[in-house]
Scaffold this motif. Structure first.
Motif, mmCIF file in Angstrom:
data_model
loop_
_atom_site.group_PDB
_atom_site.id
_atom_site.type_symbol
_atom_site.label_atom_id
_atom_site.label_comp_id
_atom_site.label_asym_id
_atom_site.label_seq_id
_atom_site.Cartn_x
_atom_site.Cartn_y
_atom_site.Cartn_z
ATOM 1 N N VAL A 192 0.870 -1.082 0.038
ATOM 2 C CA VAL A 192 -0.095 -0.101 -0.007
ATOM 3 C C VAL A 192 0.709 1.071 -0.008
ATOM 4 O O VAL A 192 0.576 2.294 -0.689
ATOM 5 C CB VAL A 192 -0.907 0.036 1.141
ATOM 6 C CG1 VAL A 192 -1.603 1.357 1.134
ATOM 7 C CG2 VAL A 192 -1.812 -1.161 1.081
ATOM 8 N N TYR A 193 1.996 1.136 0.537
ATOM 9 C CA TYR A 193 2.840 2.366 1.237
ATOM 10 C C TYR A 193 3.781 2.712 -0.174
ATOM 11 O O TYR A 193 3.956 4.053 -0.628
ATOM 12 C CB TYR A 193 3.432 2.111 2.174
ATOM 13 C CG TYR A 193 2.702 1.512 3.226
ATOM 14 C CD1 TYR A 193 1.688 2.149 3.806
ATOM 15 C CD2 TYR A 193 2.868 0.102 3.565
ATOM 16 C CE1 TYR A 193 0.656 1.482 4.832
ATOM 17 C CE2 TYR A 193 1.888 -0.547 4.458
ATOM 18 C CZ TYR A 193 1.212 -0.030 5.155
ATOM 19 O OH TYR A 193 0.107 -0.525 5.920
ATOM 20 N N PHE A 194 4.249 1.740 -0.845
ATOM 21 C CA PHE A 194 5.259 1.800 -1.950
ATOM 22 C C PHE A 194 4.641 1.782 -3.433
ATOM 23 O O PHE A 194 4.749 2.507 -4.241
ATOM 24 C CB PHE A 194 6.689 1.030 -1.777
ATOM 25 C CG PHE A 194 7.569 1.420 -2.451
ATOM 26 C CD1 PHE A 194 8.606 2.567 -1.898
ATOM 27 C CD2 PHE A 194 8.288 0.911 -3.743
ATOM 28 C CE1 PHE A 194 9.661 3.092 -2.729
ATOM 29 C CE2 PHE A 194 9.305 1.486 -4.447
ATOM 30 C CZ PHE A 194 10.065 2.431 -3.820
ATOM 31 N N ASN A 195 3.928 0.633 -3.526
ATOM 32 C CA ASN A 195 2.905 0.359 -4.504
ATOM 33 C C ASN A 195 3.549 0.288 -6.067
ATOM 34 O O ASN A 195 3.341 0.743 -6.818
ATOM 35 C CB ASN A 195 2.022 1.367 -4.554
ATOM 36 C CG ASN A 195 0.555 0.930 -5.414
ATOM 37 O OD1 ASN A 195 0.683 -0.412 -5.418
ATOM 38 N ND2 ASN A 195 -0.444 1.660 -5.545
ATOM 39 N N LYS A 196 4.898 -0.152 -6.032
ATOM 40 C CA LYS A 196 5.743 -0.191 -7.164
ATOM 41 C C LYS A 196 5.174 -1.158 -8.429
ATOM 42 O O LYS A 196 5.004 -0.879 -9.385
ATOM 43 C CB LYS A 196 7.009 -0.875 -6.955
ATOM 44 C CG LYS A 196 7.831 -0.742 -8.001
ATOM 45 C CD LYS A 196 9.350 -1.431 -7.588
ATOM 46 C CE LYS A 196 10.515 -1.200 -8.824
ATOM 47 N NZ LYS A 196 11.896 -1.815 -8.314
ATOM 48 N N LYS A 197 4.141 -1.884 -8.113
ATOM 49 C CA LYS A 197 3.565 -2.746 -9.114
ATOM 50 C C LYS A 197 2.044 -2.417 -9.337
ATOM 51 O O LYS A 197 1.436 -3.032 -10.180
ATOM 52 C CB LYS A 197 3.352 -4.339 -8.769
ATOM 53 C CG LYS A 197 4.793 -4.671 -8.205
ATOM 54 C CD LYS A 197 4.885 -6.145 -8.266
ATOM 55 C CE LYS A 197 6.394 -6.799 -7.918
ATOM 56 N NZ LYS A 197 6.504 -8.291 -7.490
ATOM 57 N N GLY A 198 1.692 -1.180 -8.803
ATOM 58 C CA GLY A 198 0.334 -0.531 -8.812
ATOM 59 C C GLY A 198 -0.905 -1.443 -8.590
ATOM 60 O O GLY A 198 -1.923 -1.458 -9.148
ATOM 61 N N ASN A 199 -0.556 -2.308 -7.474
ATOM 62 C CA ASN A 199 -1.800 -3.258 -6.966
ATOM 63 C C ASN A 199 -2.741 -2.560 -6.384
ATOM 64 O O ASN A 199 -3.886 -3.090 -6.153
ATOM 65 C CB ASN A 199 -1.193 -4.598 -6.495
ATOM 66 C CG ASN A 199 -0.727 -5.577 -7.366
ATOM 67 O OD1 ASN A 199 -1.247 -5.633 -8.241
ATOM 68 N ND2 ASN A 199 0.395 -6.409 -7.001
ATOM 69 N N TYR A 200 -2.480 -1.256 -5.864
ATOM 70 C CA TYR A 200 -3.486 -0.819 -4.781
ATOM 71 C C TYR A 200 -3.776 0.486 -5.193
ATOM 72 O O TYR A 200 -3.101 1.237 -6.203
ATOM 73 C CB TYR A 200 -2.642 -0.577 -3.273
ATOM 74 C CG TYR A 200 -2.218 -1.834 -2.742
ATOM 75 C CD1 TYR A 200 -3.111 -2.528 -1.939
ATOM 76 C CD2 TYR A 200 -0.968 -2.348 -2.940
ATOM 77 C CE1 TYR A 200 -2.530 -3.492 -1.232
ATOM 78 C CE2 TYR A 200 -0.525 -3.501 -2.168
ATOM 79 C CZ TYR A 200 -1.359 -4.292 -1.686
ATOM 80 O OH TYR A 200 -1.080 -5.546 -1.146
ATOM 81 N N PRO A 201 -5.025 0.933 -5.092
ATOM 82 C CA PRO A 201 -5.930 2.041 -5.758
ATOM 83 C C PRO A 201 -5.268 3.278 -5.156
ATOM 84 O O PRO A 201 -4.983 4.331 -5.783
ATOM 85 C CB PRO A 201 -7.349 2.218 -5.113
ATOM 86 C CG PRO A 201 -7.263 1.137 -3.873
ATOM 87 C CD PRO A 201 -6.000 -0.105 -4.240
ATOM 88 N N GLU A 202 -4.488 3.512 -3.854
ATOM 89 C CA GLU A 202 -3.979 4.476 -3.530
ATOM 90 C C GLU A 202 -2.558 4.873 -3.979
ATOM 91 O O GLU A 202 -2.069 3.778 -4.132
ATOM 92 C CB GLU A 202 -4.210 4.497 -1.963
ATOM 93 C CG GLU A 202 -3.407 5.953 -1.294
ATOM 94 C CD GLU A 202 -3.886 5.926 0.304
ATOM 95 O OE1 GLU A 202 -3.550 6.902 1.049
ATOM 96 O OE2 GLU A 202 -4.011 4.656 0.928
ATOM 97 N N LYS A 203 -2.360 5.959 -4.064
ATOM 98 C CA LYS A 203 -0.830 6.255 -4.851
ATOM 99 C C LYS A 203 0.107 6.092 -3.704
ATOM 100 O O LYS A 203 0.236 6.497 -2.496
ATOM 101 C CB LYS A 203 -0.765 7.626 -5.085
ATOM 102 C CG LYS A 203 -1.477 8.049 -6.600
ATOM 103 C CD LYS A 203 -1.304 9.396 -6.964
ATOM 104 C CE LYS A 203 -2.134 9.790 -8.253
ATOM 105 N NZ LYS A 203 -2.099 11.249 -8.725
ATOM 106 N N GLY A 204 1.044 5.109 -4.279
ATOM 107 C CA GLY A 204 2.188 4.860 -3.104
ATOM 108 C C GLY A 204 3.400 5.796 -3.430
ATOM 109 O O GLY A 204 3.612 6.410 -4.389
ATOM 110 N N ALA A 205 4.543 5.678 -2.702
ATOM 111 C CA ALA A 205 5.546 6.487 -2.896
ATOM 112 C C ALA A 205 6.218 6.312 -4.372
ATOM 113 O O ALA A 205 6.814 7.501 -4.948
ATOM 114 C CB ALA A 205 6.803 6.052 -1.986
ATOM 115 N N TRP A 206 6.157 5.307 -4.993
ATOM 116 C CA TRP A 206 6.579 4.873 -6.264
ATOM 117 C C TRP A 206 5.916 5.832 -7.246
ATOM 118 O O TRP A 206 6.308 6.340 -8.449
ATOM 119 C CB TRP A 206 6.332 3.463 -6.648
ATOM 120 C CG TRP A 206 6.996 3.059 -7.931
ATOM 121 C CD1 TRP A 206 6.460 2.899 -9.171
ATOM 122 C CD2 TRP A 206 8.378 3.097 -8.294
ATOM 123 N NE1 TRP A 206 7.224 2.739 -10.244
ATOM 124 C CE2 TRP A 206 8.519 2.757 -9.665
ATOM 125 C CE3 TRP A 206 9.778 3.064 -7.585
ATOM 126 C CZ2 TRP A 206 9.809 2.396 -10.544
ATOM 127 C CZ3 TRP A 206 10.887 3.123 -8.461
ATOM 128 C CH2 TRP A 206 10.975 2.634 -9.787
#
Length: 641
Positions: free
Chosen positions: A267-281
């Motif tokens: 959820v927090y980095f989301n490098k693979k875009g799996n989560y709807p919220e924007k991660g640090a990536w």
């Protein structure tokens, strides 16, 4: 000439002391031609010299300890006119009797800790059981299906074992280049709940769980969501029920806190875009961007260079608020569901200030919540990233994983160090660790990061191990297994006799085997019921006898082979001054292949305990001379009174 830092005649008081406390140091037996003696006394940020006062056959000086928590060191400089030499600690030691040297003396240690520091009293009175959740017990097969579907929908690699008795995945899957800890057996929280009565029978009072939060691996140290139980294991409601049912049986649940890094697929980095919220990536617009460190080219700091584990800046105020201080912080979230504390992953890679803040918040919630750190070395002298760590001096952790204990116990029982070396180690920890910390230390023989104890003894290997490929091919014969069981029995006896909270790694009560990760994380099975019966005896006596929980401890080598340990309460008060029944127990360990006949007098043994307490013990015992015969590869527990 003699100074023994572990005997009150030479140093008053012995052991670690609170800040601002006075310590009297004495040096006996100096030559008549001695003109004067100095104590060289120093710490990280000061260096002082004190001239000692001569009193008949000794030199003495009283020194007031610093008004801050630290570790201080000292040695003696002896002058004979214009000539000087030194008296310091023996090489590799910081307590006990010292030696004379002409130059470069080693120093004795005094640990100075926070005034009023205390740790939860349930810890020295308890017994811990560590569980790697996926491998302990399957309670609801629907969780396995639900977890598989959830993670596959995320595009994560998932391999489901069809048979509970299969070996964990140890190499790349077909078509994959690298090994990935993506295999699952289906152990879950419901399975742990189903075993609570078994754990209660074993005497367990505390369950320590390896990470249970959502993550893209079976070990879950690459956190994807700090506040959500991984679907493979169940739900947050399942965890709450586990804590409730455990509490009804007198057990507390401790969680693994992984706060030096997260997973990149989170959820927090989301490098693979799996989560709807924007991660640090996704860039600076993410609420989590400041947790991480990026350079101008978009590269980021990662844990030990693993790009899948982006490193966090633990002192970032947003991160501290999220994990510790916020109204619904991570630690408050799990406490609200029933967790009773945390084990901090790679504690020596977390800033002291982060750990201090966590302690402050935890203890504000409930002083009996536990904070345990993963530290592999002596916790008082640990230095990491050029900083001398102070997390064991009263403002940080309650306890640490006592890996040095495991190393020395194994070396002693395998014969690579003698009983005198074992005594020196035990005495060193007793004198160097703050008393509340020492009595709460997590004494382990196995864990998810080291080989299982039965395998260690069966193979005869301790810290030096073959490659993973050779571990796969390694065969433990029935004779080797017999040796492993025989020595495991002695190790567990020692583990349950010393101060601290003994920790059983799941399956060790039945003598499970396993080298390093992932082989030490196999599925639970009953390998040897004799070990279980032995452990039932040890957990039983540990739970019954207050002297084995918060009693004084006396360690000494009878000879090169035989180690003796005495646990006792006298004066109807334990080490913390709490009311308790007077009792005394002696344990004798013989790790050799020959019967030993021994004789000694307890009057001559006084290392590591206050003189007045030793005298009370002598007055309490009807006889102080001990005679015994100990069979080969055996131990004895004798009730002295």
């Amino acid at each position: 000439m003699i100074h023994n830092a572990s005997i009150e005649k030479y140093r008053t008081p012995v052991g670690a002391v609170e800040k601002g406390e006075e310590v009297i140091l004495r040096l006996f037996g100096l030559p008549e031609k001695t003109s004067h003696v100095e104590i060289v006394f120093y710490a990280e940020d000061f260096h002082r010299e004190y001239k000692m006062k001569q009193k008949k056959d000794l030199f003495e000086q009283t020194i007031c300890m610093p008004e801050k928590c630290c570790v201080v060191w000292y040695y003696f400089r002896i002058w004979e006119g214009d000539h000087n030499y030194y008296y310091g600690a023996r090489p590799g030691q910081s307590q006990g009797e010292g030696i004379v040297v002409s130059e470069n003396p080693f120093s004795f240690q005094i640990t100075v800790y926070e005034n009023g520091f205390d740790t939860p009293r349930w810890m020295p009175k308890g017994i811990m059981y560590q569980i790697f959740p996926d491998r302990f017990c399957q309670g609801n097969q629907k969780n396995l299906k639900r977890g598989e579907e959830y993670h596959k929908n995320m595009g994560r690699t998932v391999y489901i074992h069809e048979d509970w008795e299969e070996r964990p995945l140890f190499g790349p899957l077909p078509g994959h280049e690298f090994y990935d800890p993506c295999d699952y057996f289906g152990g879950d929280l419901e399975g742990i709940i189903s075993k609570l009565d078994d754990l209660k029978k074993l005497g367990v009072t505390c369950i320590y769980l390896n990470p249970i939060g959502e993550a893209a691996s079976n070990h879950r140290y690459n956190t994807s969501d700090y506040k959500k139980v991984d679907p493979f294991l169940g739900t947050n409601e399942d965890f709450e029920r586990l804590c409730k049912l455990a509490k009804e049986r007198g057990m507390r649940v401790i969680l693994d806190g992984v706060y030096s890094h997260t997973g990149d697929d989170s959820v927090y980095f989301n490098k693979k875009g799996n989560y709807p919220e924007k991660g640090a990536w996704q860039g600076p617009q993410s609420p989590y961007y400041d947790w991480y460190t990026f350079d101008q080219d978009g590269n980021y700091d990662s844990w030990w260079g693993f790009q899948s584990l982006p490193e966090v800046n633990e002192m970032n105020l947003k991160f501290i608020n999220f994990i510790i201080n916020g109204r619904d912080s991570v630690i408050k979230h799990w406490i609200s569901l029933g967790a009773f504390g945390f084990r901090l992953d790679v504690a020596d890679e977390l800033p002291d200030e982060f750990i201090f803040e966590m302690r402050k918040e935890l203890k504000a919630q409930e002083k009996d919540y536990a904070l345990i750190g993963e530290v592999w070395e002596d916790v008082t002298t640990k230095e990491s990233y050029g900083v001398k760590r102070k997390y064991a001096l009263g403002n940080g952790m309650d306890s640490t994983m006592n890996y040095p204990f495991k190393v020395h116990v194994v070396n002693y029982l395998l014969g690579s160090q003698n009983a005198y070396a074992m005594q020196e180690f035990l005495l060193g920890q007793q004198c160097n660790y703050p008393k509340p910390f020492y009595y709460a230390v997590m004494n382990l023989l196995s864990s998810h990061d080291i080989p299982r104890i039965r395998t260690t003894f069966a193979s005869g290997m301790n810290e030096t191990l073959p490659s993973r490929e050779k571990q796969i091919e390694y065969v433990i014969t029935s004779e080797m297994d017999k040796r492993g069981g025989r020595l495991s029995r002695l190790a567990m006896a020692m583990q349950f006799f010393v101060p601290g909270i003994p920790s059983i790694y799941y399956g060790d009560e039945y003598g499970m085997h396993g080298f390093m990760d992932p082989f030490n994380r196999g599925t639970f099975y009953e390998n040897n019921k004799e070990i279980y019966e032995e452990l039932l005896f040890l957990t039983g006596i540990r739970k019954r006898e207050r002297a084995l929980q918060t009693g004084y401890a006396l360690y000494f080598a009878v000879n090169e082979n035989i180690l003796a340990m005495v646990r006792f309460i006298v004066g109807k008060k334990d080490v913390f001054g709490e009311k308790a029944e007077n009792k005394a127990f002696l344990m004798l360990i013989n790790p050799t292949n020959q019967k030993e006949t021994i004789k000694f007098d307890l009057k001559t043994r006084e290392e590591g305990i206050p003189h007045e307490v030793h005298q009370k013990l002598m007055d309490y015992l009807s006889a102080t001379e001990i005679e015994a015969q100990i069979e080969a590869f055996d131990y004895q527990i004798v009730k002295l009174k």
